[in-house]
Scaffold this active site. Structure first.
Site, PDB file in Angstrom:
ATOM      1  N   CYS A  43     -10.004   3.373  -1.946  1.00 31.88           N
ATOM      2  CA  CYS A  43     -10.511   2.247  -2.687  1.00 31.88           C
ATOM      3  C   CYS A  43     -12.104   2.002  -2.641  1.00 31.88           C
ATOM      4  CB  CYS A  43     -10.047   0.871  -2.436  1.00 31.88           C
ATOM      5  SG  CYS A  43      -8.102   1.012  -2.706  1.00 31.88           S
ATOM      6  N   LYS A  91     -10.560  -7.131  -8.077  1.00 25.20           N
ATOM      7  CA  LYS A  91     -10.962  -6.679  -6.594  1.00 25.20           C
ATOM      8  C   LYS A  91     -12.235  -6.095  -6.340  1.00 25.20           C
ATOM      9  CE  LYS A  91      -9.127  -2.881  -3.995  1.00 25.20           C
ATOM     10  NZ  LYS A  91      -8.137  -1.934  -3.641  1.00 25.20           N
ATOM     11  N   HIS A  95     -13.597  -5.544  -2.556  1.00 27.35           N
ATOM     12  CA  HIS A  95     -13.585  -4.337  -1.856  1.00 27.35           C
ATOM     13  C   HIS A  95     -14.801  -3.779  -1.441  1.00 27.35           C
ATOM     14  CE1 HIS A  95     -10.204  -1.795   0.200  1.00 27.35           C
ATOM     15  NE2 HIS A  95     -10.985  -2.486   1.106  1.00 27.35           N
TER      16      HIS A  95
END
Ligand SMILES: *[C@@H]1O[C@H](CO)[C@@H](O)[C@H](O)[C@H]1NC(C)=O
Ligand SMILES: *[C@@H]1O[C@H](CO)[C@@H](O)[C@H](O)[C@H]1NC(C)=O
Ligand SMILES: *[C@@H]1O[C@H](CO)[C@@H](O)[C@H](O)[C@H]1NC(C)=O
Ligand SMILES: *[C@@H]1O[C@H](CO)[C@@H](O)[C@H](O)[C@H]1NC(C)=O
Length: 488
Positions: free
Chosen positions: A68, A122, A124
């Site tokens: 990710c 998200k 991240h």
């Protein structure tokens, strides 16, 4: 008088120029595998994704990083994570790490050029200090979470993590994340002032574990036996519904005709959690094609080419310059790895990219320690290709990572890059063998030599992973149970 007139002309011109710029919606589905959408696998129900893909341009040789944070770094900066120290695993919540602040992110460039910029979902990409977070890096608004994963309902991950811009948002725990991001998207599209172009980064939490989804979606998959696979498929359908709501709201607002929709996964499907990349080899965390060659497409009435596949090589780092060109923006960011693919995609021009660096990570273990590159049809892997090394069919129980490289996490083999780095060596011809069955390493020494030369060249720009140990100052207990910036 003359000045006033000039200013009026300038204002009219800038509005007119602004109006010509397309709206851009950049959609990321988390951990979505090659075999996890309807247009590659008819067992998955995703009519909106299938429609957008089939009436847009499907990217057939499109690569991201195997995890990710590295892929998101590439999307946002146009720079390979191995050049920023972000190539090893992911940014952990308790690490003093974020995307280097001297790198301009895509929303910053778009904002400077008149775009309204909004993000949901998200992040991240690090949050140890405020300067690292979305509203400090080019987004006008942010609605989502800073970590890599959390409970889809409670928004807990050993601490609460949900924010509306910079404010802790307890309402974030009221509903299923994908519903909330779709609600937010509708609100932004409805409230959007069309005198500026719109950039929206919809970074869905789905289909990342934990396996959670409203029951109406699991009920659509009575034939799937494996529990994780049933949930994963249902989570894809939930994202697909959200994308259906996006299309409807763009049409209602009257801006669909000037909107470019981009869809991508951030890495291959996670086979331990229902994701599937069959017939590609491996999955998330591995450097094989199943971890890195992913579904992606563009859709928009402004595309000259509609329907069909673009088979030029493309990498996640290419989005920054490609979107800039689509928006008519001069991209002057220095030292990027991305190439604009806009004209190649649109005009069926010759493929631009000859090489993709899958990763360079000499931070031996855990779990990585590898160098891999594609040059033309060839792919060379040296080091540890990742813990998923097989070919996994859907609807089979894969509770634990399979394959011959199953690791005992308490007793990790020590890969000494200098000495043992060549433990695993693979050469594949991806044109003849896209599923990586036939290792040509010993058969084609000249090709290996050429490829190793390319790796050596890439290594000259290698930055060692920035992967510090946990910083106790990060502990949410210090912030009323909420993951909070301000400790680095
Ligand atoms: C988010 O914050 C804005 C202002 O900063 C406010 O208008 C809005 O109502 C908030 N939304 C939610 C869902 O809390
Ligand atoms: C969750 O969101 C959906 C979609 O917007 C909505 O229909 C539903 O009522 C919401 N549920 C709750 C508990 O707020
Ligand atoms: C979009 O363009 C098409 C063809 O140019 C046209 O038929 C359609 O009405 C337009 N839709 C909207 C919502 O403007
Ligand atoms: C795993 O590798 C060993 C050699 O290290 C080999 O003997 C064995 O057959 C392999 N097992 C599988 C399932 O491929």
């Amino acid at each position: 008088m003359a000045t006033a007139l000039l200013m009026t002309v300038a204002a009219v011109l800038s509005v007119a120029l602004g109006a010509e710029k397309p709206n851009v919606i950049f959609i990321v589905a988390d951990d979505l595998g090659w075999n996890d959408v309807g247009y590659t696998n008819p067992d998955v129900i995703s009519p909106n994704i299938d429609f957008l893909a089939k009436s847009g341009v499907i990217l057939d040789q499109y690569y991201v990083q195997p995890l990710c944070s590295p892929s998101r770094t590439a999307f946002m900066t146009g720079v390979y994570p191995y050049r920023l120290g972000l190539q090893h695993l992911v940014v952990m919540n308790n690490q003093d790490v974020c995307v280097p602040l001297d790198r301009k992110m895509l929303p910053q460039l778009l904002k400077e050029n008149g775009y309204s910029t909004h993000m949901m979902g998200k992040w991240h990409l690090g949050f140890c200090k405020w300067e690292c977070t979305p509203t400090y890096r080019g987004f006008d608004s942010f609605y989502g979470f800073y970590s890599g994963g959390e409970d889809h309902y409670s928004k807990e991950v050993n601490g609460f993590d949900f924010r509306n811009n910079t404010e802790v948002c307890r309402d974030g725990a009221k509903n299923y994340s994908t519903y909330q991001y779709a609600d937010r998207m509708e609100q932004i599209v409805r409230g959007h002032d069309p005198k500026n172009p719109l950039f929206m980064y919809m970074a869905f939490q789905n289909v990342h574990m934990p396996m959670q989804v409203p029951e109406k979606y699991t009920a659509m998959y009575p034939h799937i036996q494996n529990e994780n696979r049933k949930y994963l498929s249902a989570m894809v359908t939930a994202v697909d519904d959200a994308i259906g709501r996006l299309i409807t709201s763009l049409k209602q607002k009257g801006i669909y005709n000037n909107t470019l929709i981009i869809f991508t996964s951030d890495n291959g499907g996670w086979t331990s959690y229902g994701g599937n990349n069959y017939p590609l080899r491996g999955g998330k965390i591995s450097i094989f094609e199943g971890g890195t060659r992913v579904v992606g497409f563009l859709h928009g009435p402004m595309l000259a080419r509609k329907g069909g596949k673009f088979d030029g090589l493309m990498h996640a780092v290419d989005w920054f310059p490609t979107i800039a060109e689509a928006a008519g923006i001069q991209n002057k960011e220095p030292d990027q790895d991305g190439m604009s693919q806009w004209s190649a995609i649109n005009s069926r021009g010759p493929a631009l990219r000859q090489e993709v660096v899958y990763n360079l990570d000499y931070h031996s273990l855990p779990l990585q320690g590898q160098a891999a590159i594609r040059v033309g049809d060839y792919k060379l892997i040296e080091g540890f290709p990742g813990m998923y090394e097989g070919w996994y069919k859907p609807d089979t129980v894969y509770k634990e990572p399979l394959g011959n490289l199953t690791l005992d996490l308490n007793n990790l083999p020590k890969l000494n890059i200098g000495e043992d780095f060549h433990v695993f060596k693979y050469l594949f011809n991806l044109k003849d063998d896209p599923t990586e069955h036939n290792n040509l390493y010993d058969k084609l020494p000249d090709v290996v030599k050429m490829m190793e030369g390319k790796l050596e060249a890439a290594k000259k720009r290698y930055v060692a992973p920035n992967f510090p140990s946990a910083d106790p100052k990060s502990n949410p207990q210090n912030y009323g149970g909420v993951w909070t910036p301000g400790w680095c």
